[in-house]
Write a protein that holds these residues in place. Structure first.
Motif, mmCIF file in Angstrom:
data_model
loop_
_atom_site.group_PDB
_atom_site.id
_atom_site.type_symbol
_atom_site.label_atom_id
_atom_site.label_comp_id
_atom_site.label_asym_id
_atom_site.label_seq_id
_atom_site.Cartn_x
_atom_site.Cartn_y
_atom_site.Cartn_z
ATOM 1 N N ALA A 14 -4.620 -8.190 -14.009
ATOM 2 C CA ALA A 14 -5.627 -8.411 -12.964
ATOM 3 C C ALA A 14 -5.173 -7.822 -11.632
ATOM 4 O O ALA A 14 -5.948 -7.171 -10.915
ATOM 5 N N LEU A 15 -3.880 -8.023 -11.297
ATOM 6 C CA LEU A 15 -3.357 -7.487 -10.042
ATOM 7 C C LEU A 15 -3.347 -5.961 -10.052
ATOM 8 O O LEU A 15 -3.600 -5.323 -9.019
ATOM 9 N N SER A 16 -3.085 -5.371 -11.211
ATOM 10 C CA SER A 16 -3.094 -3.914 -11.311
ATOM 11 C C SER A 16 -4.487 -3.350 -11.084
ATOM 12 O O SER A 16 -4.649 -2.307 -10.442
ATOM 13 N N VAL A 17 -5.492 -4.054 -11.600
ATOM 14 C CA VAL A 17 -6.880 -3.621 -11.376
ATOM 15 C C VAL A 17 -7.226 -3.726 -9.897
ATOM 16 O O VAL A 17 -7.818 -2.811 -9.303
ATOM 17 N N VAL A 18 -6.836 -4.843 -9.294
ATOM 18 C CA VAL A 18 -7.095 -5.028 -7.864
ATOM 19 C C VAL A 18 -6.390 -3.949 -7.047
ATOM 20 O O VAL A 18 -6.961 -3.375 -6.109
ATOM 21 N N ALA A 19 -5.132 -3.669 -7.417
ATOM 22 C CA ALA A 19 -4.362 -2.664 -6.685
ATOM 23 C C ALA A 19 -4.975 -1.275 -6.804
ATOM 24 O O ALA A 19 -4.822 -0.442 -5.899
ATOM 25 N N LEU A 20 -5.665 -1.005 -7.906
ATOM 26 C CA LEU A 20 -6.321 0.290 -8.079
ATOM 27 C C LEU A 20 -7.629 0.368 -7.292
ATOM 28 O O LEU A 20 -7.960 1.407 -6.701
ATOM 29 N N VAL A 21 -8.337 -0.750 -7.257
ATOM 30 C CA VAL A 21 -9.646 -0.760 -6.598
ATOM 31 C C VAL A 21 -9.514 -0.780 -5.074
ATOM 32 O O VAL A 21 -10.313 -0.149 -4.355
ATOM 33 N N LEU A 22 -8.504 -1.492 -4.558
ATOM 34 C CA LEU A 22 -8.363 -1.647 -3.115
ATOM 35 C C LEU A 22 -8.371 -0.324 -2.350
ATOM 36 O O LEU A 22 -9.146 -0.153 -1.392
ATOM 37 N N PRO A 23 -7.531 0.656 -2.714
ATOM 38 C CA PRO A 23 -7.558 1.913 -1.954
ATOM 39 C C PRO A 23 -8.892 2.632 -2.062
ATOM 40 O O PRO A 23 -9.340 3.268 -1.086
ATOM 41 N N LEU A 24 -9.544 2.548 -3.223
ATOM 42 C CA LEU A 24 -10.825 3.223 -3.394
ATOM 43 C C LEU A 24 -11.891 2.653 -2.470
ATOM 44 O O LEU A 24 -12.749 3.369 -1.937
ATOM 45 N N VAL A 25 -11.835 1.333 -2.278
ATOM 46 C CA VAL A 25 -12.859 0.664 -1.475
ATOM 47 C C VAL A 25 -12.519 0.661 0.016
ATOM 48 O O VAL A 25 -13.400 0.847 0.880
ATOM 49 N N LEU A 26 -11.250 0.459 0.352
ATOM 50 C CA LEU A 26 -10.879 0.201 1.748
ATOM 51 C C LEU A 26 -10.246 1.383 2.465
ATOM 52 O O LEU A 26 -10.038 1.316 3.689
ATOM 53 N N TRP A 27 -9.914 2.458 1.741
ATOM 54 C CA TRP A 27 -9.134 3.539 2.351
ATOM 55 C C TRP A 27 -9.807 4.063 3.631
ATOM 56 O O TRP A 27 -9.160 4.187 4.685
ATOM 57 N N SER A 28 -11.075 4.367 3.574
ATOM 58 C CA SER A 28 -11.765 4.938 4.737
ATOM 59 C C SER A 28 -12.299 3.875 5.693
ATOM 60 O O SER A 28 -12.820 4.203 6.767
ATOM 61 N N ARG A 29 -12.172 2.617 5.322
ATOM 62 C CA ARG A 29 -12.710 1.535 6.146
ATOM 63 C C ARG A 29 -11.648 0.878 7.022
ATOM 64 O O ARG A 29 -11.963 -0.052 7.778
ATOM 65 N N ARG A 41 -2.453 1.571 4.714
ATOM 66 C CA ARG A 41 -2.632 2.418 3.526
ATOM 67 C C ARG A 41 -1.340 2.528 2.724
ATOM 68 O O ARG A 41 -1.367 2.554 1.494
ATOM 69 N N ALA A 42 -0.202 2.592 3.424
ATOM 70 C CA ALA A 42 1.089 2.647 2.721
ATOM 71 C C ALA A 42 1.320 1.372 1.914
ATOM 72 O O ALA A 42 1.810 1.413 0.767
ATOM 73 N N LEU A 43 0.964 0.236 2.484
ATOM 74 C CA LEU A 43 1.112 -1.033 1.776
ATOM 75 C C LEU A 43 0.222 -1.079 0.534
ATOM 76 O O LEU A 43 0.625 -1.600 -0.519
ATOM 77 N N MET A 44 -0.978 -0.556 0.624
ATOM 78 C CA MET A 44 -1.863 -0.522 -0.546
ATOM 79 C C MET A 44 -1.264 0.332 -1.664
ATOM 80 O O MET A 44 -1.328 -0.026 -2.841
ATOM 81 N N LEU A 45 -0.681 1.463 -1.272
ATOM 82 C CA LEU A 45 -0.057 2.332 -2.272
ATOM 83 C C LEU A 45 1.166 1.667 -2.900
ATOM 84 O O LEU A 45 1.375 1.734 -4.114
ATOM 85 N N LEU A 46 1.976 1.018 -2.061
ATOM 86 C CA LEU A 46 3.157 0.319 -2.589
ATOM 87 C C LEU A 46 2.749 -0.824 -3.512
ATOM 88 O O LEU A 46 3.393 -1.071 -4.541
ATOM 89 N N PHE A 47 1.680 -1.523 -3.135
ATOM 90 C CA PHE A 47 1.176 -2.608 -3.982
ATOM 91 C C PHE A 47 0.719 -2.068 -5.341
ATOM 92 O O PHE A 47 1.015 -2.645 -6.389
ATOM 93 N N ALA A 48 0.030 -0.936 -5.321
ATOM 94 C CA ALA A 48 -0.428 -0.324 -6.569
ATOM 95 C C ALA A 48 0.741 0.111 -7.431
ATOM 96 O O ALA A 48 0.769 -0.113 -8.648
ATOM 97 N N GLN A 49 1.749 0.738 -6.809
ATOM 98 C CA GLN A 49 2.915 1.190 -7.569
ATOM 99 C C GLN A 49 3.710 0.009 -8.109
ATOM 100 O O GLN A 49 4.175 0.021 -9.248
ATOM 101 N N GLY A 50 3.864 -1.022 -7.258
ATOM 102 C CA GLY A 50 4.639 -2.189 -7.686
ATOM 103 C C GLY A 50 4.017 -2.914 -8.864
ATOM 104 O O GLY A 50 4.711 -3.288 -9.817
#
Length: 411
Positions: A14-29, A41-50
């Motif tokens: 579930a966290l991996s799905v959230v980590a993938l969706v977050l940058p797609l939705v929030l990156w430009s916002r 944005r760096a934190l979102m990427l680190l969260f996705a990688q982690g």
């Protein structure tokens, strides 16, 4: 949450799905100063990688049964209460036959595969001789609870994992009980009691199944305390005829060493991709000194034995991964020691569960032959199975049964 539990795995998914969706939705916002936007944005990427790394690790860990719990993973577990000097025979002069019976409480074991084929049970054992306090898993053959066999004593195989490795590995990753249960019902494999004790006793190191005064008495834990507990709580055959030990990787080294060192406790051993010199595992405590290395090397134990031990060894390996060590033991053996070497080609795969899983049945067929304790059936014979060729070649190569194709050489 359990490291190997389904809730933890689903949480990571579930966290991996959230980590993938977050940058797609929030990156430009993302709003605010440039530094803040960059940091967010760096934190979102680190969260996705982690989360991705954690999910992959968990899947690999569950598939290979490397770490059983958080203490094993973090290196905080210690299951040694004391480690007295127990002498050459590992008993400390204790008259084992005079010890009162130790009745244990067992509960159903949890985890992948533990509920299959009748279910695995577990108990927490305080070793009276070794000073080890750890869990032991037990699976009973289908005949055990049949009324016709209520006075029958069953042979035992002690199962040892590699390092790092969980005591559950033979059930959860190798599916040993699931593979063997129908064959036991048909009388093709002896109805062995399967016993899997914890071998990861100290944080961050492999005990090498050795007795090291002041540190750990792993040999005594495996070859004295665990067998005594099984004999006290189940209708088990007496040692050594009715007892064998089997392992893969570091557990394979231990299996061969325990059988050669204690022919009064084990009549046979199965070693899958093992090694002789304890230095084959760089984290082994048995590799710390020349004396420990020599005292826990089954090849040297065989060569130096004043009387060849009456044990049977089944040794399988690939080139540079167990085969040379197996041949060395074969060459060092003298009657009544017998050695059966199975050559596994490189094409069968590497040093993984996928290599050892299809070797379970051939190894237990061999154990049935050398112990002479087979031909016991329970209930109605299972219906014949339709032949299948799906995945046959890899399985044959790994199990050592593809000799007709010229892929496996036996000695």
């Amino acid at each position: 949450m359990s490291l190997t539990g389904t809730p933890f795995l689903y949480t990571l998914i579930a966290l991996s799905v959230v980590a993938l969706v977050l940058p797609l939705v929030l990156w430009s916002r993302v709003r605010g100063p440039r530094a803040l936007r960059t940091a967010t944005r760096a934190l979102m990427l680190l969260f996705a990688q982690g989360t991705a790394v954690a999910l992959v690790f968990t899947l690999v860990n569950n598939a290979n049964s490397l770490y059983d719990n958080w203490a094993d993973l973090l290196g905080t577990g210690d299951h040694v209460q004391q480690a007295a000097d127990l002498g050459a025979d590992g008993t400390g002069g204790i008259a084992l036959k005079r010890l009162p019976k130790l009745r244990q409480t067992f509960r159903p074991a949890t985890g992948p595969g533990m509920g299959a084929a009748g279910g695995v049970r577990v108990t927490q054992l305080k070793g009276r001789v070794s000073g080890v306090n750890a869990e032991v898993y037990v699976w009973l053959p289908p005949q055990y609870d049949e009324p016709a066999y209520r006075h029958h004593r069953f042979p035992v195989v002690e199962l040892l994992p590699g390092y790092p490795g969980s005591a559950k590995a033979w059930f959860g990753s190798l599916h040993a009980h699931e593979q063997l249960e129908p064959l036991m019902r048909d009388g093709q494999v002896a109805p062995f009691i399967l016993v899997a004790p914890r071998t990861n006793l100290l944080a961050g190191v492999d005990t090498g199944c050795a007795n090291i005064p002041g540190t750990v008495n792993a040999d005594t834990w495996l070859s004295v305390d665990v067998p005594m507990m099984v004999m006290d709580n189940f209708r088990a055959e007496s040692a050594p005829r009715g007892w064998a030990v089997a392992g893969y990787s570091a557990g394979a080294h231990c299996a061969a060493k325990l059988a050669v060192a204690h022919p009064d406790r084990y009549g046979a051993a199965v070693s899958l991709s093992g090694y002789n010199d304890p230095i084959g595992e760089r984290d082994s405590l048995a590799a710390q000194t020349p004396a420990l290395r020599a005292g826990n090397n089954p090849y040297l134990l065989l060569r130096r034995a004043p009387v060849p031990p009456r044990v049977s060894l089944y040794l399988s390996g690939q080139p540079h991964d167990g085969y040379e060590a197996a041949v060395a033991l074969e060459q060092a053996a003298k009657a009544p020691t017998t050695v059966h070497v199975v050559y596994i080609p490189r094409s069968a795969g590497g040093h993984t569960m996928a290599l050892w899983r299809p070797q379970v049945v051939p190894a237990f067929r061999w154990l049935t032959e050398v112990t002479g304790l087979g031909h016991v059936t329970a209930g109605r014979a299972a219906p014949p199975r339709s032949p299948s060729t799906a995945g046959a070649r890899p399985a044959e190569l790994a199990s050592g049964t593809a000799s007709r194709a010229g892929a496996v050489r036996r000695r």
